[in-house]
Write a protein that holds these residues in place. Structure first.
Motif, PDB file in Angstrom:
ATOM      1  N   GLY A   1       0.967  -1.342   0.102  1.00 44.36           N
ATOM      2  CA  GLY A   1       0.100  -0.212   0.041  1.00 44.36           C
ATOM      3  C   GLY A   1       0.976   1.211  -0.029  1.00 44.36           C
ATOM      4  O   GLY A   1       0.231   2.340   0.178  1.00 44.36           O
ATOM      5  N   LYS A   2       2.052   1.105  -0.253  1.00 39.97           N
ATOM      6  CA  LYS A   2       3.079   2.386  -0.054  1.00 39.97           C
ATOM      7  C   LYS A   2       2.667   3.463  -1.167  1.00 39.97           C
ATOM      8  O   LYS A   2       2.401   4.544  -0.894  1.00 39.97           O
ATOM      9  CB  LYS A   2       4.479   1.745  -0.298  1.00 39.97           C
ATOM     10  N   THR A   3       2.461   3.095  -2.293  1.00 40.11           N
ATOM     11  CA  THR A   3       2.449   4.044  -3.407  1.00 40.11           C
ATOM     12  C   THR A   3       1.085   4.552  -3.249  1.00 40.11           C
ATOM     13  O   THR A   3       0.476   5.687  -3.820  1.00 40.11           O
ATOM     14  CB  THR A   3       2.345   3.234  -4.908  1.00 40.11           C
ATOM     15  N   THR A   4      -0.136   3.615  -2.941  1.00 42.51           N
ATOM     16  CA  THR A   4      -1.547   4.338  -2.597  1.00 42.51           C
ATOM     17  C   THR A   4      -1.390   5.053  -1.662  1.00 42.51           C
ATOM     18  O   THR A   4      -2.268   6.191  -1.973  1.00 42.51           O
ATOM     19  CB  THR A   4      -2.316   3.000  -2.107  1.00 42.51           C
ATOM     20  N   LEU A   5      -0.602   5.053  -0.624  1.00 40.66           N
ATOM     21  CA  LEU A   5      -0.606   6.217   0.412  1.00 40.66           C
ATOM     22  C   LEU A   5       0.060   7.475  -0.120  1.00 40.66           C
ATOM     23  O   LEU A   5      -0.482   8.455   0.208  1.00 40.66           O
ATOM     24  CB  LEU A   5       0.287   5.478   1.669  1.00 40.66           C
ATOM     25  N   PHE A   6       0.981   7.178  -1.057  1.00 47.00           N
ATOM     26  CA  PHE A   6       1.481   8.401  -1.589  1.00 47.00           C
ATOM     27  C   PHE A   6       0.522   9.064  -2.522  1.00 47.00           C
ATOM     28  O   PHE A   6       0.564  10.259  -2.184  1.00 47.00           O
ATOM     29  CB  PHE A   6       2.735   7.948  -2.536  1.00 47.00           C
ATOM     30  N   ASN A   7      -0.348   8.212  -3.169  1.00 50.88           N
ATOM     31  CA  ASN A   7      -1.389   8.896  -3.945  1.00 50.88           C
ATOM     32  C   ASN A   7      -2.457   9.417  -3.363  1.00 50.88           C
ATOM     33  O   ASN A   7      -3.145  10.360  -3.596  1.00 50.88           O
ATOM     34  CB  ASN A   7      -1.821   7.735  -5.031  1.00 50.88           C
ATOM     35  N   VAL A   8      -2.740   9.047  -1.880  1.00 57.00           N
ATOM     36  CA  VAL A   8      -3.768   9.662  -1.073  1.00 57.00           C
ATOM     37  C   VAL A   8      -3.226  10.908  -0.485  1.00 57.00           C
ATOM     38  O   VAL A   8      -3.796  12.120  -0.440  1.00 57.00           O
ATOM     39  CB  VAL A   8      -4.120   8.636   0.017  1.00 57.00           C
ATOM     40  N   LEU A   9      -1.932  10.903  -0.153  1.00 48.15           N
ATOM     41  CA  LEU A   9      -1.291  12.239   0.208  1.00 48.15           C
ATOM     42  C   LEU A   9      -1.298  13.299  -0.692  1.00 48.15           C
ATOM     43  O   LEU A   9      -1.020  14.383  -0.245  1.00 48.15           O
ATOM     44  CB  LEU A   9       0.178  11.762   1.005  1.00 48.15           C
ATOM     45  N   THR A  10      -1.288  13.032  -2.093  1.00 48.90           N
ATOM     46  CA  THR A  10      -0.944  13.994  -3.148  1.00 48.90           C
ATOM     47  C   THR A  10      -2.368  14.060  -3.983  1.00 48.90           C
ATOM     48  O   THR A  10      -2.227  14.730  -4.971  1.00 48.90           O
ATOM     49  CB  THR A  10       0.107  13.411  -4.081  1.00 48.90           C
ATOM     50  N   SER A  11      -3.266  13.487  -3.391  1.00 52.55           N
ATOM     51  CA  SER A  11      -4.708  13.917  -3.527  1.00 52.55           C
ATOM     52  C   SER A  11      -5.045  13.134  -5.036  1.00 52.55           C
ATOM     53  O   SER A  11      -6.052  13.556  -5.741  1.00 52.55           O
ATOM     54  CB  SER A  11      -5.116  15.465  -4.036  1.00 52.55           C
ATOM     55  N   LEU A  12      -4.174  12.479  -5.561  1.00 48.77           N
ATOM     56  CA  LEU A  12      -4.453  11.513  -6.721  1.00 48.77           C
ATOM     57  C   LEU A  12      -5.554  10.506  -6.561  1.00 48.77           C
ATOM     58  O   LEU A  12      -6.575  10.025  -7.268  1.00 48.77           O
ATOM     59  CB  LEU A  12      -3.487  10.765  -7.332  1.00 48.77           C
ATOM     60  N   TYR A  13      -5.608  10.305  -5.289  1.00 48.84           N
ATOM     61  CA  TYR A  13      -6.632   9.205  -4.685  1.00 48.84           C
ATOM     62  C   TYR A  13      -7.731   9.942  -3.470  1.00 48.84           C
ATOM     63  O   TYR A  13      -6.740  10.572  -2.721  1.00 48.84           O
ATOM     64  CB  TYR A  13      -6.365   7.806  -4.138  1.00 48.84           C
ATOM     65  N   VAL A  14      -8.410   9.813  -3.339  1.00 50.59           N
ATOM     66  CA  VAL A  14      -9.447  10.351  -2.227  1.00 50.59           C
ATOM     67  C   VAL A  14      -9.852   9.210  -1.308  1.00 50.59           C
ATOM     68  O   VAL A  14     -10.431   8.209  -1.746  1.00 50.59           O
ATOM     69  CB  VAL A  14     -10.811  10.947  -2.629  1.00 50.59           C
ATOM     70  N   PRO A  15      -9.363   9.270  -0.212  1.00 51.49           N
ATOM     71  CA  PRO A  15      -9.509   8.512   0.821  1.00 51.49           C
ATOM     72  C   PRO A  15     -11.034   8.214   1.406  1.00 51.49           C
ATOM     73  O   PRO A  15     -11.812   9.026   1.269  1.00 51.49           O
ATOM     74  CB  PRO A  15      -8.766   8.471   2.203  1.00 51.49           C
ATOM     75  N   GLU A  16     -11.408   7.107   1.638  1.00 51.06           N
ATOM     76  CA  GLU A  16     -12.690   6.639   2.179  1.00 51.06           C
ATOM     77  C   GLU A  16     -12.819   7.544   3.558  1.00 51.06           C
ATOM     78  O   GLU A  16     -14.049   7.855   4.010  1.00 51.06           O
ATOM     79  CB  GLU A  16     -12.995   5.403   2.316  1.00 51.06           C
TER      80      GLU A  16
END
Length: 276
Positions: free
Chosen positions: A55-70
């Motif tokens: 989940g490392k890159t997923t976390l990066f993507n959440v921190l940089t708003s490429l993904y929106v967390p639930e």
């Protein structure tokens, strides 16, 4: 790490830069992140490690708003990152590189860095059309800063070369220069040593240390455990989207759960040179 711990950290560490609390992200039936909490202080080189799929890159993507967390929050210098758009993340002071190099391959090295710098410029459409004195002066300053950053990362002699023609290690450094062009407070590097040979990795380590020493905090995803354990002052370990361990490198290396995650049940220790 509980919310109480997070709040205590915020009170006890005046240099706290980023606080993530209970971040969760799901893709269909896959729980990619589950209640991930951690904090980063100014001046850290903070490592993020874990087995493939952790989940490392997923976390990066959440921190940089490429993904929106639930669910969950992430506070960066008073900004709630989960409410911002990707370009706003750069404006508030976070820049990142990617696991797969994302340069403009047909443009020169200096043009790539200048593109990164334009987020800090003021000239709008009217300035671009009229080419007034203010716009020309600003563009000259952008080009000068781009030259300085290429010199900073050690590839000024390749300024006019097409990005796609650069050696692999130079492309990695060019991507870092472009990220630095945004004047970040926090630089997030996603596997910058991937594909590098030993000598290139040594050069990279020196560059990351220089960046931190010059006042930019670093968040580092990396599979090269020798690099992480020798460079980072704190390390977060993820496994299956959950926090497995967090602490100083020596503490993390001795953690039985980390040893098992990397080497399997029954393993006695994590070797410094193990690759995730």
């Amino acid at each position: 790490m509980t919310q109480a711990n997070i709040n205590q950290d915020a009170r006890s560490m005046p240099d706290l830069l980023l606080v993530a609390s209970k971040l969760s992200k799901r893709f269909g039936g896959l729980q990619a992140l589950s209640d991930v909490s951690f904090s980063i202080c100014k001046g850290d080189i903070y490592g993020l490690i874990g087995p493939n799929g952790a989940g490392k890159t997923t976390l990066f993507n959440v921190l940089t708003s490429l993904y929106v967390p639930e669910s969950g929050t992430c506070n960066f210098m008073g900004h709630q990152l989960t409410r911002l758009k990707p370009h706003e993340i750069a404006i508030v002071g976070i820049a990142r590189t990617f696991q797969n190099i994302r340069l403009f391959g047909s443009l020169s090295a200096i043009e790539n860095v200048m593109i990164g710098r334009h987020i800090r410029t003021r000239a709008g459409v009217w300035g671009a059309i009229t080419r007034n004195k203010s716009t020309r002066s600003e563009e000259a300053a952008v080009e000068q800063r781009a030259h300085e950053l290429l010199e900073y990362v050690g590839i000024a002699h390749r300024a006019n070369d097409v990005a796609s023609s650069l050696p692999y290690g130079d492309q990695r450094r060019l991507e870092i220069a472009r990220a630095l062009a945004t004047d970040p407070t926090l630089l997030a590097l996603d596997e910058p040593a991937a594909g590098m040979n030993a000598s290139e990795t040594v050069v990279l380590r020196r560059l990351i240390e220089k960046i931190r020493n010059d006042g930019v905090t670093v968040l580092l995803i990396e599979h090269d455990m020798k690099l992480v354990m020798g460079l980072c002052n704190r390390v977060l370990v993820l496994e299956y989207g959950k926090v497995l361990a967090e602490g100083r490198p020596a503490e993390v290396q001795r953690n039985p759960k980390v040893i098992e995650a990397y080497l399997g049940a029954g393993s006695a220790e994590v070797a410094v040179g193990v690759s995730a």
